[in-house]
Design a protein around this motif. Structure first.
Motif, PDB file in Angstrom:
ATOM      1  N   GLN A  14      47.410   9.177 -19.869  1.00 18.54           N
ATOM      2  CA  GLN A  14      46.683  10.145 -19.259  1.00 18.54           C
ATOM      3  C   GLN A  14      45.976  10.919 -20.130  1.00 18.54           C
ATOM      4  O   GLN A  14      45.286  12.135 -19.941  1.00 18.54           O
ATOM      5  CB  GLN A  14      47.384  10.759 -18.289  1.00 18.54           C
ATOM      6  CG  GLN A  14      47.540   9.724 -16.926  1.00 18.54           C
ATOM      7  CD  GLN A  14      46.652   9.405 -16.463  1.00 18.54           C
ATOM      8  OE1 GLN A  14      45.496   9.971 -15.944  1.00 18.54           O
ATOM      9  NE2 GLN A  14      46.429   8.040 -16.117  1.00 18.54           N
ATOM     10  N   GLU A  15      46.119  10.756 -21.589  1.00 16.43           N
ATOM     11  CA  GLU A  15      45.685  12.090 -22.559  1.00 16.43           C
ATOM     12  C   GLU A  15      44.171  12.240 -22.568  1.00 16.43           C
ATOM     13  O   GLU A  15      43.659  13.298 -22.444  1.00 16.43           O
ATOM     14  CB  GLU A  15      46.169  11.699 -24.018  1.00 16.43           C
ATOM     15  CG  GLU A  15      47.659  11.465 -23.957  1.00 16.43           C
ATOM     16  CD  GLU A  15      48.331  10.405 -23.693  1.00 16.43           C
ATOM     17  OE1 GLU A  15      49.447   9.999 -24.129  1.00 16.43           O
ATOM     18  OE2 GLU A  15      47.696   9.382 -23.413  1.00 16.43           O
ATOM     19  N   GLU A  16      43.405  11.146 -22.624  1.00 17.99           N
ATOM     20  CA  GLU A  16      41.851  11.280 -22.572  1.00 17.99           C
ATOM     21  C   GLU A  16      41.334  11.921 -21.385  1.00 17.99           C
ATOM     22  O   GLU A  16      40.517  12.552 -21.406  1.00 17.99           O
ATOM     23  CB  GLU A  16      41.301   9.647 -23.068  1.00 17.99           C
ATOM     24  CG  GLU A  16      41.466   9.372 -24.330  1.00 17.99           C
ATOM     25  CD  GLU A  16      42.628   8.960 -24.560  1.00 17.99           C
ATOM     26  OE1 GLU A  16      43.666   8.451 -23.756  1.00 17.99           O
ATOM     27  OE2 GLU A  16      43.238   9.070 -25.969  1.00 17.99           O
ATOM     28  N   ALA A  17      41.978  11.351 -20.144  1.00 19.06           N
ATOM     29  CA  ALA A  17      41.494  11.978 -18.907  1.00 19.06           C
ATOM     30  C   ALA A  17      41.757  13.466 -19.109  1.00 19.06           C
ATOM     31  O   ALA A  17      40.864  14.283 -18.520  1.00 19.06           O
ATOM     32  CB  ALA A  17      42.123  11.329 -17.671  1.00 19.06           C
ATOM     33  N   TRP A  22      39.307  19.066 -19.504  1.00 15.87           N
ATOM     34  CA  TRP A  22      39.287  20.581 -20.187  1.00 15.87           C
ATOM     35  C   TRP A  22      37.628  20.384 -20.817  1.00 15.87           C
ATOM     36  O   TRP A  22      37.328  21.672 -20.794  1.00 15.87           O
ATOM     37  CB  TRP A  22      40.446  20.549 -21.342  1.00 15.87           C
ATOM     38  CG  TRP A  22      41.628  20.969 -20.675  1.00 15.87           C
ATOM     39  CD1 TRP A  22      42.607  20.153 -19.853  1.00 15.87           C
ATOM     40  CD2 TRP A  22      42.049  22.454 -20.501  1.00 15.87           C
ATOM     41  NE1 TRP A  22      43.729  21.048 -19.539  1.00 15.87           N
ATOM     42  CE2 TRP A  22      43.379  22.157 -19.905  1.00 15.87           C
ATOM     43  CE3 TRP A  22      41.523  23.634 -20.911  1.00 15.87           C
ATOM     44  CZ2 TRP A  22      44.057  23.395 -19.492  1.00 15.87           C
ATOM     45  CZ3 TRP A  22      42.313  24.631 -20.351  1.00 15.87           C
ATOM     46  CH2 TRP A  22      43.552  24.516 -19.870  1.00 15.87           C
ATOM     47  N   LYS A  23      37.449  19.474 -21.472  1.00 12.75           N
ATOM     48  CA  LYS A  23      36.073  19.546 -21.991  1.00 12.75           C
ATOM     49  C   LYS A  23      34.928  19.783 -20.825  1.00 12.75           C
ATOM     50  O   LYS A  23      33.817  20.425 -21.353  1.00 12.75           O
ATOM     51  CB  LYS A  23      35.817  18.153 -22.950  1.00 12.75           C
ATOM     52  CG  LYS A  23      36.786  17.966 -24.095  1.00 12.75           C
ATOM     53  CD  LYS A  23      36.537  16.869 -24.809  1.00 12.75           C
ATOM     54  CE  LYS A  23      37.564  16.866 -25.789  1.00 12.75           C
ATOM     55  NZ  LYS A  23      37.272  15.350 -26.652  1.00 12.75           N
ATOM     56  N   GLY A  24      35.339  19.297 -19.695  1.00 11.81           N
ATOM     57  CA  GLY A  24      34.184  19.328 -18.693  1.00 11.81           C
ATOM     58  C   GLY A  24      34.106  20.786 -17.895  1.00 11.81           C
ATOM     59  O   GLY A  24      33.046  20.786 -17.241  1.00 11.81           O
ATOM     60  N   LYS A  80      39.576  26.311 -10.169  1.00 13.49           N
ATOM     61  CA  LYS A  80      39.426  25.707  -8.535  1.00 13.49           C
ATOM     62  C   LYS A  80      39.756  24.517  -8.451  1.00 13.49           C
ATOM     63  O   LYS A  80      40.161  23.961  -7.335  1.00 13.49           O
ATOM     64  CB  LYS A  80      37.951  26.120  -7.908  1.00 13.49           C
ATOM     65  CG  LYS A  80      36.771  25.082  -8.986  1.00 13.49           C
ATOM     66  CD  LYS A  80      35.762  25.553  -8.265  1.00 13.49           C
ATOM     67  CE  LYS A  80      34.699  24.719  -8.949  1.00 13.49           C
ATOM     68  NZ  LYS A  80      33.221  25.023  -8.723  1.00 13.49           N
ATOM     69  N   SER A  81      39.691  23.328  -9.253  1.00 11.47           N
ATOM     70  CA  SER A  81      40.150  22.018  -9.345  1.00 11.47           C
ATOM     71  C   SER A  81      41.296  21.729  -9.911  1.00 11.47           C
ATOM     72  O   SER A  81      41.674  20.335 -10.008  1.00 11.47           O
ATOM     73  CB  SER A  81      38.912  21.276  -9.811  1.00 11.47           C
ATOM     74  OG  SER A  81      37.896  21.410  -9.306  1.00 11.47           O
ATOM     75  N   ALA A  82      42.350  22.587 -10.475  1.00 13.66           N
ATOM     76  CA  ALA A  82      43.397  22.376 -11.238  1.00 13.66           C
ATOM     77  C   ALA A  82      44.402  21.573 -10.391  1.00 13.66           C
ATOM     78  O   ALA A  82      45.083  20.512 -11.015  1.00 13.66           O
ATOM     79  CB  ALA A  82      44.254  23.539 -11.574  1.00 13.66           C
ATOM     80  N   GLY A  83      44.451  21.563  -9.100  1.00 12.33           N
ATOM     81  CA  GLY A  83      45.361  20.754  -8.487  1.00 12.33           C
ATOM     82  C   GLY A  83      44.903  19.263  -8.288  1.00 12.33           C
ATOM     83  O   GLY A  83      45.655  18.417  -7.640  1.00 12.33           O
ATOM     84  N   ASP A  84      43.790  19.113  -8.567  1.00 12.19           N
ATOM     85  CA  ASP A  84      43.057  17.658  -8.195  1.00 12.19           C
ATOM     86  C   ASP A  84      43.806  16.768  -9.257  1.00 12.19           C
ATOM     87  O   ASP A  84      43.561  15.547  -9.017  1.00 12.19           O
ATOM     88  CB  ASP A  84      41.729  17.643  -8.514  1.00 12.19           C
ATOM     89  CG  ASP A  84      40.829  18.484  -7.579  1.00 12.19           C
ATOM     90  OD1 ASP A  84      41.680  19.080  -6.435  1.00 12.19           O
ATOM     91  OD2 ASP A  84      39.673  18.634  -7.367  1.00 12.19           O
ATOM     92  N   ASN A  85      44.335  17.023 -10.384  1.00 14.58           N
ATOM     93  CA  ASN A  85      44.710  16.058 -11.170  1.00 14.58           C
ATOM     94  C   ASN A  85      46.210  15.930 -11.428  1.00 14.58           C
ATOM     95  O   ASN A  85      46.719  15.626 -12.512  1.00 14.58           O
ATOM     96  CB  ASN A  85      44.242  16.454 -12.762  1.00 14.58           C
ATOM     97  CG  ASN A  85      42.482  16.334 -12.360  1.00 14.58           C
ATOM     98  OD1 ASN A  85      41.862  15.251 -12.118  1.00 14.58           O
ATOM     99  ND2 ASN A  85      41.798  17.510 -12.553  1.00 14.58           N
TER     100      ASN A  85
END
Length: 104
Positions: A14-17, A22-24, A80-85
């Motif tokens: 899952q490293e690249e995801a 973070w980059k996005g 805001k989207s931290a929990g999505d992943n």
């Protein structure tokens, strides 16, 4: 100077995801008073434990400047989207904050 770091254990594969998330994201850190710099660090995988360690490290002029960031609208928007992943994490992140004692 104050260093704010979050340690993450990211599931192997899952490293690249994780890096893409973070980059996005639009953190607006550069707009915050007292912000100096940010780095996302990737460690070596720990296959026997099933994760790759990452650290998000931000540098601030003071602890107070960092705390102001955590109370800002910019902080809320960036997280805001931290929990999505959650599926990519092996346990919750761990926060560590440090003040400089001596430096060159």
């Amino acid at each position: 100077m104050y260093f704010a770091m979050n340690r993450f254990r990211i599931a192997i594969g899952q490293e690249e995801a994780f890096e893409s998330v973070w980059k996005g994201r639009d953190s607006s850190l550069a707009e915050m008073p007292g912000f100096i710099e940010f780095h996302l660090l990737r460690g070596d995988s720990v296959p026997e434990e099933g994760y790759t360690p990452f650290i998000s490290k931000s540098t601030w002029e003071s602890k107070e400047a960092f705390i102001a960031w955590t109370k800002s609208e910019n902080f809320r928007a960036a997280h805001k989207s931290a929990g999505d992943n959650r599926a990519m994490y092996v346990g919750p992140p761990k926060f560590e904050g440090y003040s400089v004692v001596e430096g060159a």
